[in-house]
Design a protein around this motif. Structure first.
Motif, PDB file in Angstrom:
ATOM      1  N   PRO A  99      14.800 -20.967 -22.415  1.00 47.59           N
ATOM      2  CA  PRO A  99      14.895 -19.449 -20.913  1.00 47.59           C
ATOM      3  C   PRO A  99      15.105 -17.945 -21.484  1.00 47.59           C
ATOM      4  O   PRO A  99      15.710 -17.958 -22.822  1.00 47.59           O
ATOM      5  N   PHE A 100      15.194 -17.292 -20.365  1.00 51.15           N
ATOM      6  CA  PHE A 100      14.432 -15.763 -20.784  1.00 51.15           C
ATOM      7  C   PHE A 100      15.873 -15.136 -21.126  1.00 51.15           C
ATOM      8  O   PHE A 100      15.696 -14.771 -22.701  1.00 51.15           O
ATOM      9  N   TYR A 101      16.589 -15.776 -20.763  1.00 55.57           N
ATOM     10  CA  TYR A 101      18.316 -14.405 -20.774  1.00 55.57           C
ATOM     11  C   TYR A 101      19.386 -16.305 -20.672  1.00 55.57           C
ATOM     12  O   TYR A 101      19.378 -17.113 -20.182  1.00 55.57           O
ATOM     13  N   ASP A 102      20.963 -15.530 -21.259  1.00 51.34           N
ATOM     14  CA  ASP A 102      21.990 -16.367 -21.253  1.00 51.34           C
ATOM     15  C   ASP A 102      22.571 -16.333 -19.847  1.00 51.34           C
ATOM     16  O   ASP A 102      23.643 -15.686 -19.856  1.00 51.34           O
ATOM     17  N   LEU A 103      21.600 -16.702 -18.624  1.00 55.31           N
ATOM     18  CA  LEU A 103      22.695 -17.608 -17.372  1.00 55.31           C
ATOM     19  C   LEU A 103      24.291 -18.002 -17.443  1.00 55.31           C
ATOM     20  O   LEU A 103      23.534 -18.917 -18.445  1.00 55.31           O
ATOM     21  N   PRO A 104      25.038 -18.569 -16.757  1.00 54.96           N
ATOM     22  CA  PRO A 104      25.735 -19.255 -17.010  1.00 54.96           C
ATOM     23  C   PRO A 104      25.455 -20.193 -16.930  1.00 54.96           C
ATOM     24  O   PRO A 104      26.177 -21.143 -17.959  1.00 54.96           O
ATOM     25  N   LEU A 105      24.467 -21.121 -16.580  1.00 57.57           N
ATOM     26  CA  LEU A 105      24.238 -22.385 -16.627  1.00 57.57           C
ATOM     27  C   LEU A 105      24.103 -22.238 -17.997  1.00 57.57           C
ATOM     28  O   LEU A 105      23.300 -24.143 -18.594  1.00 57.57           O
ATOM     29  N   TYR A 106      23.638 -21.761 -19.115  1.00 61.39           N
ATOM     30  CA  TYR A 106      23.173 -21.649 -20.703  1.00 61.39           C
ATOM     31  C   TYR A 106      24.473 -21.746 -21.115  1.00 61.39           C
ATOM     32  O   TYR A 106      24.099 -21.537 -22.960  1.00 61.39           O
ATOM     33  N   ALA A 107      25.085 -21.426 -20.875  1.00 58.28           N
ATOM     34  CA  ALA A 107      26.458 -20.639 -21.511  1.00 58.28           C
ATOM     35  C   ALA A 107      27.181 -21.719 -22.604  1.00 58.28           C
ATOM     36  O   ALA A 107      27.648 -21.080 -23.392  1.00 58.28           O
ATOM     37  N   ASN A 108      26.267 -22.292 -22.780  1.00 56.08           N
ATOM     38  CA  ASN A 108      27.233 -23.824 -23.284  1.00 56.08           C
ATOM     39  C   ASN A 108      26.618 -22.910 -25.056  1.00 56.08           C
ATOM     40  O   ASN A 108      27.638 -23.857 -25.707  1.00 56.08           O
ATOM     41  N   ASP A 109      25.322 -22.544 -25.067  1.00 50.32           N
ATOM     42  CA  ASP A 109      25.182 -22.154 -26.164  1.00 50.32           C
ATOM     43  C   ASP A 109      24.176 -20.642 -25.750  1.00 50.32           C
ATOM     44  O   ASP A 109      23.128 -20.741 -25.405  1.00 50.32           O
ATOM     45  N   SER A 110      24.992 -19.995 -26.465  1.00 47.45           N
ATOM     46  CA  SER A 110      24.719 -18.635 -25.947  1.00 47.45           C
ATOM     47  C   SER A 110      23.220 -17.878 -27.070  1.00 47.45           C
ATOM     48  O   SER A 110      22.333 -16.948 -26.288  1.00 47.45           O
ATOM     49  N   SER A 111      23.067 -18.537 -27.486  1.00 46.51           N
ATOM     50  CA  SER A 111      21.950 -18.095 -28.586  1.00 46.51           C
ATOM     51  C   SER A 111      20.722 -18.614 -28.217  1.00 46.51           C
ATOM     52  O   SER A 111      19.343 -18.737 -28.799  1.00 46.51           O
ATOM     53  N   ASN A 112      21.090 -20.329 -27.751  1.00 44.64           N
ATOM     54  CA  ASN A 112      19.375 -20.477 -27.125  1.00 44.64           C
ATOM     55  C   ASN A 112      19.097 -19.822 -26.044  1.00 44.64           C
ATOM     56  O   ASN A 112      18.374 -20.755 -25.317  1.00 44.64           O
ATOM     57  N   HIS A 113      18.247 -18.850 -26.096  1.00 43.86           N
ATOM     58  CA  HIS A 113      17.842 -18.361 -25.065  1.00 43.86           C
ATOM     59  C   HIS A 113      16.697 -17.060 -25.712  1.00 43.86           C
ATOM     60  O   HIS A 113      16.726 -16.504 -27.450  1.00 43.86           O
ATOM     61  N   PHE A 114      15.561 -17.000 -24.881  1.00 38.57           N
ATOM     62  CA  PHE A 114      14.441 -16.034 -25.820  1.00 38.57           C
ATOM     63  C   PHE A 114      14.784 -14.902 -26.392  1.00 38.57           C
ATOM     64  O   PHE A 114      14.537 -14.200 -27.168  1.00 38.57           O
ATOM     65  N   THR A 115      15.777 -14.185 -24.843  1.00 38.15           N
ATOM     66  CA  THR A 115      16.269 -12.769 -25.204  1.00 38.15           C
ATOM     67  C   THR A 115      16.876 -12.844 -26.737  1.00 38.15           C
ATOM     68  O   THR A 115      16.895 -11.110 -27.858  1.00 38.15           O
ATOM     69  N   LYS A 116      17.852 -14.040 -27.099  1.00 38.74           N
ATOM     70  CA  LYS A 116      18.727 -13.736 -28.706  1.00 38.74           C
ATOM     71  C   LYS A 116      17.613 -13.269 -29.251  1.00 38.74           C
ATOM     72  O   LYS A 116      17.500 -12.709 -30.630  1.00 38.74           O
ATOM     73  N   LYS A 117      16.739 -14.697 -29.641  1.00 36.73           N
ATOM     74  CA  LYS A 117      15.936 -14.914 -30.549  1.00 36.73           C
ATOM     75  C   LYS A 117      14.545 -13.628 -30.652  1.00 36.73           C
ATOM     76  O   LYS A 117      14.385 -13.015 -32.043  1.00 36.73           O
ATOM     77  N   LEU A 118      14.347 -12.909 -29.327  1.00 35.97           N
ATOM     78  CA  LEU A 118      13.403 -11.856 -29.209  1.00 35.97           C
ATOM     79  C   LEU A 118      14.383 -10.564 -30.356  1.00 35.97           C
ATOM     80  O   LEU A 118      13.823 -10.111 -31.036  1.00 35.97           O
ATOM     81  N   SER A 119      15.331 -10.275 -29.915  1.00 32.95           N
ATOM     82  CA  SER A 119      16.931  -9.072 -30.830  1.00 32.95           C
ATOM     83  C   SER A 119      16.394  -9.822 -31.557  1.00 32.95           C
ATOM     84  O   SER A 119      16.921  -8.440 -32.613  1.00 32.95           O
ATOM     85  N   ASN A 120      17.015 -10.502 -32.894  1.00 30.79           N
ATOM     86  CA  ASN A 120      16.581 -11.039 -34.410  1.00 30.79           C
ATOM     87  C   ASN A 120      15.265 -10.197 -34.822  1.00 30.79           C
ATOM     88  O   ASN A 120      15.557 -10.155 -35.886  1.00 30.79           O
TER      89      ASN A 120
END
Length: 200
Positions: free
Chosen positions: A74-95
């Motif tokens: 997922p592109f961003y950490d919407l509430p639906l994905y809150a269980n794993d805040s690192s598991n989204h595209f924007t976080k990987k991109l920031s790293n």
């Protein structure tokens, strides 16, 4: 119906797969429908297929390889994905952007192009190619390499099914180590090939 400027866009539902949504792991079924209105409230919009005109991002081969690893997140950490805040595209991109921490322009360009690729797709940037040119009294001649035997000779710059005249920097660096290049500085002799002359 939904008005957007002077255009009228049909309302469309979004479908979310349960396997991708940890928050719904206890619910029954595998596919969930979310209305467009709900997604719009989160700032997400979907246009009818016949309305969408996009420009693809241009990525290097290395960038494309990195993108392929994470494009399905997922592109961003919407509430639906809150269980794993690192598991989204924007976080990987920031790293990944840490490599440009000393140059904010490159960092911004990298973020913009990879984000564009996520939504619009991408093409691979063509690697630069060069001719190896020698100048004689009769005019310039160019290095030709026989694709079958590997033999070198100087002739016209036209590339054929049998002879190669366009070389990447990696290939030039390798040829410079060849005994046949003794006394020649291939990097001094190289001339960039324009993209409309590129041969495969």
């Amino acid at each position: 119906m939904n008005w957007r400027g002077n255009e009228m866009t049909e309302e469309k539902d979004f479908r979310i797969n349960k396997d991708e949504v940890g928050a719904l792991s206890n619910a029954e079924g595998t596919l969930y429908k979310v209305t467009q209105e709900t997604m719009n409230q989160k700032g997400w919009y979907k246009l009818a297929d016949d309305e969408q005109v996009v420009k693809k991002a241009v990525l290097s081969k290395e960038e494309a390889e990195w993108f392929e690893k994470y494009k399905d997140l997922p592109f961003y950490d919407l509430p639906l994905y809150a269980n794993d805040s690192s598991n989204h595209f924007t976080k990987k991109l920031s790293n990944k952007m840490v490599q440009y921490r000393e140059d904010w322009k490159k960092r911004a360009d990298f973020f913009n192009r990879l984000s564009q690729a996520y939504f619009n797709g991408y093409t691979i940037k063509k690697e630069k190619k060069y001719y190896i040119r020698l100048k004689f009294n009769i005019g310039p001649v160019f290095l030709n390499v026989n694709k079958t035997t590997g033999n070198w000779f100087f002739e016209t710059r036209s590339e054929t099914s049998s002879y190669k005249t366009q070389f990447t920097q990696e290939k030039i660096d390798a040829m410079q180590k060849d005994p046949r290049a003794k006394g020649l500085d291939l990097n001094v002799l190289k001339v960039e090939v324009s993209e409309n002359e590129f041969e495969d």
